[in-house]
Design an enzyme around this catalytic site. Structure first.
Site, PDB file in Angstrom:
ATOM      1  N   GLU A  44       0.836  -1.205   0.000  1.00  0.00           N
ATOM      2  CA  GLU A  44       0.000   0.000   0.000  1.00  0.00           C
ATOM      3  C   GLU A  44       0.869   1.252   0.000  1.00  0.00           C
ATOM      4  O   GLU A  44       1.836   1.347   0.764  1.00  0.00           O
ATOM      5  CB  GLU A  44      -0.889  -0.034   1.250  1.00  0.00           C
ATOM      6  CG  GLU A  44      -2.271   0.497   1.033  1.00  0.00           C
ATOM      7  CD  GLU A  44      -3.111  -0.356   0.088  1.00  0.00           C
ATOM      8  OE1 GLU A  44      -3.156  -0.024  -1.120  1.00  0.00           O
ATOM      9  OE2 GLU A  44      -3.707  -1.341   0.537  1.00  0.00           O
ATOM     10  N   HIS A  45       0.509   2.176  -0.862  1.00  0.00           N
ATOM     11  CA  HIS A  45       1.246   3.442  -1.022  1.00  0.00           C
ATOM     12  C   HIS A  45       2.683   3.189  -1.490  1.00  0.00           C
ATOM     13  O   HIS A  45       3.589   3.973  -1.180  1.00  0.00           O
ATOM     14  CB  HIS A  45       1.206   4.276   0.265  1.00  0.00           C
ATOM     15  CG  HIS A  45      -0.172   4.823   0.530  1.00  0.00           C
ATOM     16  ND1 HIS A  45      -0.656   5.954  -0.076  1.00  0.00           N
ATOM     17  CD2 HIS A  45      -1.191   4.342   1.292  1.00  0.00           C
ATOM     18  CE1 HIS A  45      -1.898   6.173   0.327  1.00  0.00           C
ATOM     19  NE2 HIS A  45      -2.250   5.201   1.153  1.00  0.00           N
TER      20      HIS A  45
ATOM     21  N   ASP B 191       2.994   2.086  -4.901  1.00  0.00           N
ATOM     22  CA  ASP B 191       2.989   2.170  -6.382  1.00  0.00           C
ATOM     23  C   ASP B 191       3.607   3.468  -6.885  1.00  0.00           C
ATOM     24  O   ASP B 191       4.384   3.467  -7.831  1.00  0.00           O
ATOM     25  CB  ASP B 191       1.591   1.900  -6.980  1.00  0.00           C
ATOM     26  CG  ASP B 191       0.494   2.864  -6.566  1.00  0.00           C
ATOM     27  OD1 ASP B 191       0.714   3.695  -5.664  1.00  0.00           O
ATOM     28  OD2 ASP B 191      -0.605   2.770  -7.162  1.00  0.00           O
TER      29      ASP B 191
ATOM     30  N   GLY C   6     -16.185   5.116  -3.402  1.00  0.00           N
ATOM     31  CA  GLY C   6     -15.453   5.750  -2.294  1.00  0.00           C
ATOM     32  C   GLY C   6     -15.084   4.796  -1.180  1.00  0.00           C
ATOM     33  O   GLY C   6     -14.990   5.185  -0.024  1.00  0.00           O
TER      34      GLY C   6
ATOM     35  N   GLY D 131     -12.390   2.453  -1.467  1.00  0.00           N
ATOM     36  CA  GLY D 131     -11.047   1.902  -1.635  1.00  0.00           C
ATOM     37  C   GLY D 131     -11.035   0.646  -2.481  1.00  0.00           C
ATOM     38  O   GLY D 131     -10.086  -0.123  -2.430  1.00  0.00           O
ATOM     39  N   LEU D 132     -12.083   0.416  -3.277  1.00  0.00           N
ATOM     40  CA  LEU D 132     -12.111  -0.761  -4.152  1.00  0.00           C
ATOM     41  C   LEU D 132     -11.997  -0.349  -5.617  1.00  0.00           C
ATOM     42  O   LEU D 132     -12.279  -1.125  -6.524  1.00  0.00           O
ATOM     43  CB  LEU D 132     -13.386  -1.585  -3.917  1.00  0.00           C
ATOM     44  CG  LEU D 132     -13.546  -2.107  -2.481  1.00  0.00           C
ATOM     45  CD1 LEU D 132     -14.851  -2.881  -2.332  1.00  0.00           C
ATOM     46  CD2 LEU D 132     -12.368  -2.991  -2.082  1.00  0.00           C
TER      47      LEU D 132
ATOM     48  N   ASP E  46      -4.293   0.557  -9.561  1.00  0.00           N
ATOM     49  CA  ASP E  46      -5.713   0.235  -9.723  1.00  0.00           C
ATOM     50  C   ASP E  46      -6.072  -0.023 -11.181  1.00  0.00           C
ATOM     51  O   ASP E  46      -6.762  -0.989 -11.511  1.00  0.00           O
ATOM     52  CB  ASP E  46      -6.572   1.380  -9.168  1.00  0.00           C
ATOM     53  CG  ASP E  46      -6.212   1.721  -7.737  1.00  0.00           C
ATOM     54  OD1 ASP E  46      -5.485   0.931  -7.102  1.00  0.00           O
ATOM     55  OD2 ASP E  46      -6.635   2.786  -7.258  1.00  0.00           O
TER      56      ASP E  46
HETATM   57  C1  GLA Z   1      -5.215   4.481  -4.182  1.00  0.00           C
HETATM   58  C2  GLA Z   1      -4.478   4.829  -5.456  1.00  0.00           C
HETATM   59  C3  GLA Z   1      -3.421   3.772  -5.775  1.00  0.00           C
HETATM   60  C4  GLA Z   1      -2.531   3.518  -4.569  1.00  0.00           C
HETATM   61  C5  GLA Z   1      -3.374   3.285  -3.324  1.00  0.00           C
HETATM   62  C6  GLA Z   1      -2.536   3.142  -2.088  1.00  0.00           C
HETATM   63  O1  GLA Z   1      -5.971   3.330  -4.370  1.00  0.00           O
HETATM   64  O2  GLA Z   1      -5.382   4.900  -6.543  1.00  0.00           O
HETATM   65  O3  GLA Z   1      -2.662   4.183  -6.883  1.00  0.00           O
HETATM   66  O4  GLA Z   1      -1.622   4.541  -4.377  1.00  0.00           O
HETATM   67  O5  GLA Z   1      -4.303   4.321  -3.121  1.00  0.00           O
HETATM   68  O6  GLA Z   1      -1.790   1.993  -2.148  1.00  0.00           O
END
Ligand code: GLA
Length: 375
Positions: free
Chosen positions: A24-25, A27, A112, A114-115, A162
């Protein structure tokens, strides 16, 4: 995607949302991620028009907007249609001439949460617009154009995860992506587990300043470290030992942001190895460590996410649990042994509602295929 059957009859494209298992965070720090595409998608049905207008209708919002492909300086409206318009704008800016079209959108990815409902919308739109305009564009390039739409048109500085997962996900597989080279590996997810996604029902706002602020902090860390270690182009290039040795005088908060990214990259690599060995216990431990790092070092968790994860840790049959996606609300992802799924979901739902007075939604998902045309 097949781009041969072109005529004026409508075509429908499906693009899935994604759940990030770990990474996570990382990319936008040129690092590693491991999402899976989920069996909840956005559908775009397209038919062509003779002019250069896009008529965009959303079934979910009960709204319709028009977008003129010939307008000189298109601007975002702060509206769901920006994701569609943004993809069109980026395709045109890259030199691909689009035909006008009617687009009908229906989505089943919760918004909204996170999917990646937005990436799913962008990807389905990109498939639809390119097919409608007889364009044959490589999927990697399309994924990058979708990301650009979000970065430059919508105004959220998201990474590539994503859009990439929505294009390249595969049934029963996790996708381990190197966000620098865009090379990826599909790793088998055992049939004995489900991906259980728990929605805290607290919406996040990705375009919000907090996400962009995290990116800026990472960039500040890179700038500082690159002055001492010239090979460093991104946090991907820094080891924990180097951070400890050269980063001591960084502002505390920047130091912790860097530490999260560096340790998270290592966790993704270890998680890939664990999955190859089918070692779900190890995989789960890494998910747990990821959550704590996101909570303490990156500070993107929330009380609700932490509670959801704690409830999962208290349940039998759960290998791992963590927040997923950008954070500040949204969902957790849990790897759960199939026979325990009902017990786990009802325990979490009951306790979560009891404590927060919020009724959570729980989605029992399977990893599924990336974007495709459907009949
Ligand atoms: C969101 C962003 C992704 C990634 C995540 C965190 O989903 O769209 O590019 O940075 O947050 O991992």
């Amino acid at each position: 995607m097949s781009q041969t059957r072109i005529n004026n009859s409508p075509h429908t494209f499906r693009a899935p949302g994604r759940v990030n298992l770990i990474g996570e965070h990382t990319d936008y720090n040129d690092g590693f991620v491991m999402p899976a595409a989920i069996d909840r998608s956005v559908y775009v049905r397209i038919s062509s028009r003779d002019d250069r207008k896009l008529e965009i209708r959303s079934e979910n919002f009960g709204e319709q907007v028009e977008f003129d492909l010939d307008q000189p300086n298109p601007q975002p409206r702060g509206h769901w249609s920006d994701y569609v318009a943004g993809v069109a704008v980026m395709l045109e800016r890259a030199g691909h001439r689009l035909r006008g079209a009617h687009l009908h959108i229906r989505g089943e990815v919760p918004l909204g949460s996170g999917l990646s409902s937005s990436a799913a919308l962008e990807v389905a739109t990109a498939c639809a617009l390119t097919t409608n305009s007889h364009l044959n564009i490589d999927r990697r390039e399309l994924a990058l154009l979708c990301q650009k739409a979000e970065n430059e048109f919508v105004g959220a500085r998201v990474g590539i995860m994503d859009q990439f997962a929505s294009f390249f996900g595969a049934a029963k597989k996790a996708l381990m992506l190197d966000c620098r080279s865009l090379e990826f590996q599909l790793l088998p997810l055992p049939d004995t587990v489900n991906l259980v996604i728990c929605n805290t029902m607290v919406k996040h706002a990705l375009a919000s300043s907090a996400y962009n602020e995290r990116r800026a902090q990472c960039e500040a860390g890179v700038k500082y470290l690159a002055e001492r270690l010239p090979h460093v182009k991104a946090l991907r290039d820094v080891t924990l030992e180097q951070l400890e040795q050269y980063g001591r005088d960084l502002p505390q908060v920047v130091y912790r942001r860097c530490r999260h990214v560096i340790t998270e990259d290592a966790r993704v690599l270890a998680a890939a190895e664990a999955l190859e060995r089918r070692d779900l216990h190890r995989f789960g431990e890494l998910m747990r460590a990821s959550h704590f790092s996101l909570r303490d070092d990156y500070e993107v968790s929330s009380t609700e996410l932490d509670l959801m994860v704690e409830l999962a840790f208290m349940s039998d049959g759960v290998y791992g649990a963590r927040m997923t996606g950008g954070g500040f609300g949204g969902c957790t992802v849990n790897i759960v042994d199939v026979p325990y799924v009902e017990q786990v979901t009802s325990f979490i739902a009951r306790q979560y509602e009891h404590i927060t007075k919020l009724k959570p939604e729980i989605y029992v998902c399977e990893a599924s295929n990336g974007a495709e045309e459907i009949q």
